[in-house]
Write a protein that holds these residues in place. Structure first.
Motif, PDB file in Angstrom:
ATOM      1  N   LYS A  44      -7.870  13.976   3.462  1.00  0.00           N
ATOM      2  CA  LYS A  44      -7.467  12.659   4.315  1.00  0.00           C
ATOM      3  C   LYS A  44      -6.511  11.851   3.730  1.00  0.00           C
ATOM      4  O   LYS A  44      -6.468  11.622   2.446  1.00  0.00           O
ATOM      5  N   ILE A  45      -5.551  11.101   4.371  1.00  0.00           N
ATOM      6  CA  ILE A  45      -4.636  10.376   4.065  1.00  0.00           C
ATOM      7  C   ILE A  45      -4.830   9.086   4.422  1.00  0.00           C
ATOM      8  O   ILE A  45      -5.577   8.956   5.432  1.00  0.00           O
ATOM      9  N   ILE A  46      -5.066   8.450   3.215  1.00  0.00           N
ATOM     10  CA  ILE A  46      -5.420   6.906   3.192  1.00  0.00           C
ATOM     11  C   ILE A  46      -4.513   6.014   2.611  1.00  0.00           C
ATOM     12  O   ILE A  46      -3.510   6.343   2.039  1.00  0.00           O
ATOM     13  N   GLU A  47      -4.491   4.720   3.117  1.00  0.00           N
ATOM     14  CA  GLU A  47      -3.828   3.712   2.579  1.00  0.00           C
ATOM     15  C   GLU A  47      -4.302   3.125   1.447  1.00  0.00           C
ATOM     16  O   GLU A  47      -5.184   2.555   1.566  1.00  0.00           O
ATOM     17  N   GLU A  48      -3.752   3.082   0.154  1.00  0.00           N
ATOM     18  CA  GLU A  48      -4.420   2.536  -0.901  1.00  0.00           C
ATOM     19  C   GLU A  48      -3.502   1.394  -1.576  1.00  0.00           C
ATOM     20  O   GLU A  48      -2.350   1.749  -1.722  1.00  0.00           O
ATOM     21  N   PRO A  49      -3.872   0.317  -2.058  1.00  0.00           N
ATOM     22  CA  PRO A  49      -3.331  -0.700  -2.529  1.00  0.00           C
ATOM     23  C   PRO A  49      -2.356  -0.244  -3.933  1.00  0.00           C
ATOM     24  O   PRO A  49      -3.032   0.487  -4.794  1.00  0.00           O
ATOM     25  N   VAL A  80       0.922  -1.266  -0.044  1.00  0.00           N
ATOM     26  CA  VAL A  80       0.062  -0.050   0.058  1.00  0.00           C
ATOM     27  C   VAL A  80       0.840   1.079   0.148  1.00  0.00           C
ATOM     28  O   VAL A  80       2.046   1.317   0.149  1.00  0.00           O
ATOM     29  N   GLN A  81       0.324   2.267  -0.428  1.00  0.00           N
ATOM     30  CA  GLN A  81       0.692   3.722  -0.281  1.00  0.00           C
ATOM     31  C   GLN A  81      -0.076   4.719   0.195  1.00  0.00           C
ATOM     32  O   GLN A  81      -1.182   4.413  -0.007  1.00  0.00           O
ATOM     33  N   ARG A  82       0.599   5.579   0.890  1.00  0.00           N
ATOM     34  CA  ARG A  82      -0.186   6.630   1.501  1.00  0.00           C
ATOM     35  C   ARG A  82      -0.596   7.683   0.481  1.00  0.00           C
ATOM     36  O   ARG A  82       0.408   8.095  -0.273  1.00  0.00           O
ATOM     37  N   ILE A  83      -1.643   7.978   0.176  1.00  0.00           N
ATOM     38  CA  ILE A  83      -2.239   8.813  -0.727  1.00  0.00           C
ATOM     39  C   ILE A  83      -3.029   9.887   0.004  1.00  0.00           C
ATOM     40  O   ILE A  83      -4.234   9.370   0.761  1.00  0.00           O
ATOM     41  N   GLU A  84      -2.994  11.167  -0.270  1.00  0.00           N
ATOM     42  CA  GLU A  84      -3.796  12.277  -0.179  1.00  0.00           C
ATOM     43  C   GLU A  84      -5.188  12.341  -0.893  1.00  0.00           C
ATOM     44  O   GLU A  84      -4.851  12.724  -2.122  1.00  0.00           O
ATOM     45  N   LYS A  85      -6.298  12.164  -0.260  1.00  0.00           N
ATOM     46  CA  LYS A  85      -7.533  12.300  -0.862  1.00  0.00           C
ATOM     47  C   LYS A  85      -8.261  13.608  -0.412  1.00  0.00           C
ATOM     48  O   LYS A  85      -8.287  13.904   0.662  1.00  0.00           O
ATOM     49  N   GLN A  86      -8.796  14.292  -1.435  1.00  0.00           N
ATOM     50  CA  GLN A  86      -9.582  15.409  -1.359  1.00  0.00           C
ATOM     51  C   GLN A  86     -11.238  15.077  -1.438  1.00  0.00           C
ATOM     52  O   GLN A  86     -11.459  14.777  -2.428  1.00  0.00           O
ATOM     53  N   TRP A  87     -11.816  15.572  -0.489  1.00  0.00           N
ATOM     54  CA  TRP A  87     -13.269  15.354  -0.427  1.00  0.00           C
ATOM     55  C   TRP A  87     -13.773  17.084  -0.365  1.00  0.00           C
ATOM     56  O   TRP A  87     -12.873  17.888  -0.180  1.00  0.00           O
ATOM     57  N   THR A  88     -15.042  17.101  -0.782  1.00  0.00           N
ATOM     58  CA  THR A  88     -15.429  18.594  -0.748  1.00  0.00           C
ATOM     59  C   THR A  88     -15.217  19.430   0.588  1.00  0.00           C
ATOM     60  O   THR A  88     -14.874  20.524   0.841  1.00  0.00           O
ATOM     61  N   ASP A  89     -15.173  18.561   1.754  1.00  0.00           N
ATOM     62  CA  ASP A  89     -15.251  19.350   3.391  1.00  0.00           C
ATOM     63  C   ASP A  89     -13.939  18.885   3.901  1.00  0.00           C
ATOM     64  O   ASP A  89     -13.636  19.560   4.918  1.00  0.00           O
ATOM     65  N   ARG A  90     -13.045  17.944   3.385  1.00  0.00           N
ATOM     66  CA  ARG A  90     -11.787  17.849   4.049  1.00  0.00           C
ATOM     67  C   ARG A  90     -10.903  17.030   3.187  1.00  0.00           C
ATOM     68  O   ARG A  90     -11.197  16.554   2.068  1.00  0.00           O
TER      69      ARG A  90
END
Length: 172
Positions: A50-55, A38-48
């Motif tokens: 978040k750093i998630i671990e994505e395969p 997995v790698q850590r990816i920053e995801k952008q939502w409309t309100d925030r």
């Protein structure tokens, strides 16, 4: 099937879409040596943000097994579709390839993007001069970009890795 059972080898599995982490957990519960990079990816939502671990590899999980004794146990795990085959046989992934990916993912700010082999044109050949990919050769994606291709031949895929231009040396 002529896969040696005398020692464990790495194999790649196809999983149901978006089941990589569930398959990895299921395999571990069954006592199977499994790895879902997995790698850590920053995801952008409309309100925030978040750093998630994505395969790293969509629909792939790796297992380190003695093939014949553990094949059925692996295939019976929820979410596993099949072993990845190469030239008609389950693809054996080299320990060196697994180790290289693990070392790279442990680096701070490691960024990896995957592409299939189709549609790539060969450009400038380069050799990496620093880091875990030191002395590996690759092909520049585009002129002026900081990305090189590193082919994982047993999977038929290419890793696109960002490098500083200062860490590349033109060859050929």
């Amino acid at each position: 099937m002529n896969v040696s059972t005398s020692e464990k080898k790495w194999f790649a599995l196809y999983t149901k879409p978006r089941w990589e982490k569930k398959v990895h957990e299921g395999l571990l519960k069954r006592g199977v040596d499994s790895w879902c990079p997995v790698q850590r990816i920053e995801k952008q939502w409309t309100d925030r943000k978040k750093i998630i671990e994505e395969p790293l590899f969509r629909s792939y999980v790796f297992v380190n097994i003695d093939f014949e004794p553990q094949r059925l146990k692996v295939l019976q795990t929820d979410g596993v579709l099949n072993f990845v085959h190469y030239l008609g046989k389950p693809a054996i992934i080299k320990d060196e390839e697994i180790d290289t990916i693990k070392r790279y993912l442990s680096e701070i700010d490691a960024k990896v993007e995957l592409r299939t082999l189709q549609g790539f044109r060969t450009d400038t050949k380069v050799k990496i001069t620093q880091g875990v990919f030191m002395d590996k050769e690759g092909t520049v994606l585009r002129e002026g970009r900081k990305k090189v291709y590193v082919q994982l031949q047993s999977l038929g895929q290419v890793m696109v890795v960002e490098f500083s231009v200062a860490h590349l040396e033109q060859i050929g």
